[in-house]
Each structure stands twice: as C-alpha cells, then as structure tokens.
Design a protein around this motif. Structure first.
Motif, PDB file in Angstrom:
ATOM      1  N   LEU A  26       0.633  -1.178   0.126  1.00 46.90           N
ATOM      2  CA  LEU A  26       0.021   0.049  -0.017  1.00 46.90           C
ATOM      3  C   LEU A  26       0.940   1.313  -0.086  1.00 46.90           C
ATOM      4  N   THR A  27       1.930   1.184   0.557  1.00 41.98           N
ATOM      5  CA  THR A  27       2.765   2.394   0.962  1.00 41.98           C
ATOM      6  C   THR A  27       3.538   2.437  -0.754  1.00 41.98           C
ATOM      7  N   ILE A  28       3.922   1.716  -1.252  1.00 44.08           N
ATOM      8  CA  ILE A  28       4.558   1.807  -2.718  1.00 44.08           C
ATOM      9  C   ILE A  28       3.451   2.205  -3.555  1.00 44.08           C
ATOM     10  N   GLY A  29       2.091   1.740  -3.587  1.00 38.49           N
ATOM     11  CA  GLY A  29       1.203   2.123  -4.303  1.00 38.49           C
ATOM     12  C   GLY A  29       0.853   3.740  -3.838  1.00 38.49           C
ATOM     13  N   LEU A  30       0.836   3.962  -2.745  1.00 39.98           N
ATOM     14  CA  LEU A  30       0.504   5.452  -2.452  1.00 39.98           C
ATOM     15  C   LEU A  30       1.581   6.287  -2.883  1.00 39.98           C
ATOM     16  N   LEU A  34       1.200   9.491  -5.609  1.00 43.30           N
ATOM     17  CA  LEU A  34       1.443  10.835  -5.411  1.00 43.30           C
ATOM     18  C   LEU A  34       2.465  11.282  -6.350  1.00 43.30           C
ATOM     19  N   ALA A  35       3.437  10.415  -6.915  1.00 41.26           N
ATOM     20  CA  ALA A  35       4.382  10.924  -8.098  1.00 41.26           C
ATOM     21  C   ALA A  35       3.642  11.163  -9.190  1.00 41.26           C
ATOM     22  N   THR A  36       2.322  10.294  -9.506  1.00 41.73           N
ATOM     23  CA  THR A  36       1.765  10.447 -10.986  1.00 41.73           C
ATOM     24  C   THR A  36       0.699  11.486 -10.734  1.00 41.73           C
TER      25      THR A  36
END
Length: 93
Positions: A26-30, A34-36
């Motif tokens: 979930l952290t990686i997905g967030l 946020l980056a995109t």
C-alpha cells in the motif's frame, strides 16, 4: 513449479508478516500515486480542508450572530417592560 516465479516477494512477506507486506504494498502504491497524481491529490485535499474550515467559520459566525440578536432582544424587551414567561416545570409534554 508451475512456471510462475513469485520472486522474492514470498520471502519478504514471510519475514515481515502478512500485515507488514500489505502495508509495504500500500505504501508503494501511495508513493506511485502521489508521484503521478500529486497535484490533483493536493487540490482535492485543499478543497476538503477548505470545506471543513468554511463550515467551522460559518458555524461560529452564526452562533455569534444569534448571541448578538438574543442580547439585543433582551435589551429591547427590558426597555418595553416585557418579561420572559417561564413555563411551569411540572408540565410533561
């Protein structure tokens, strides 16, 4: 083996536990989100906070306005000799 290699995720998930693995994914997905979509996310967050703050400002303003009106009416009633009637306490609605 069936030809599908899970890579090291299975070992990582086993070491940090299921909850840790879910949190990591979930952290990686967030982070990717946020980056995109960072600016859109910040605009949405700003709109959300502005709505809450506007509600608080209006609530406070209305409360103060009602208090001023109550005091003004109290003074006017006192000047005209009108007194507030109190309902008996033993009446059941």
């Amino acid at each position: 083996m069936t030809g599908i290699d899970a890579g090291q995720w299975a070992d990582v998930a086993q070491r940090i536990g299921l909850g840790g693995a879910v949190t990591l994914i979930l952290t990686i997905g967030l982070a990717i989100g946020l980056a995109t979509r960072g600016p859109e996310f910040l605009k949405a967050l700003n709109g959300f906070l502005e709505t809450i703050l506007a509600h608080r400002r209006e609530s406070r303003r209305i409360t103060e306005e009602l208090e001023r009106d109550r005091k003004r009416l109290e003074v006017e009633f006192e000047e005209k000799g009108i007194r507030r009637l109190e309902a008996p306490q033993d009446i059941n609605p």
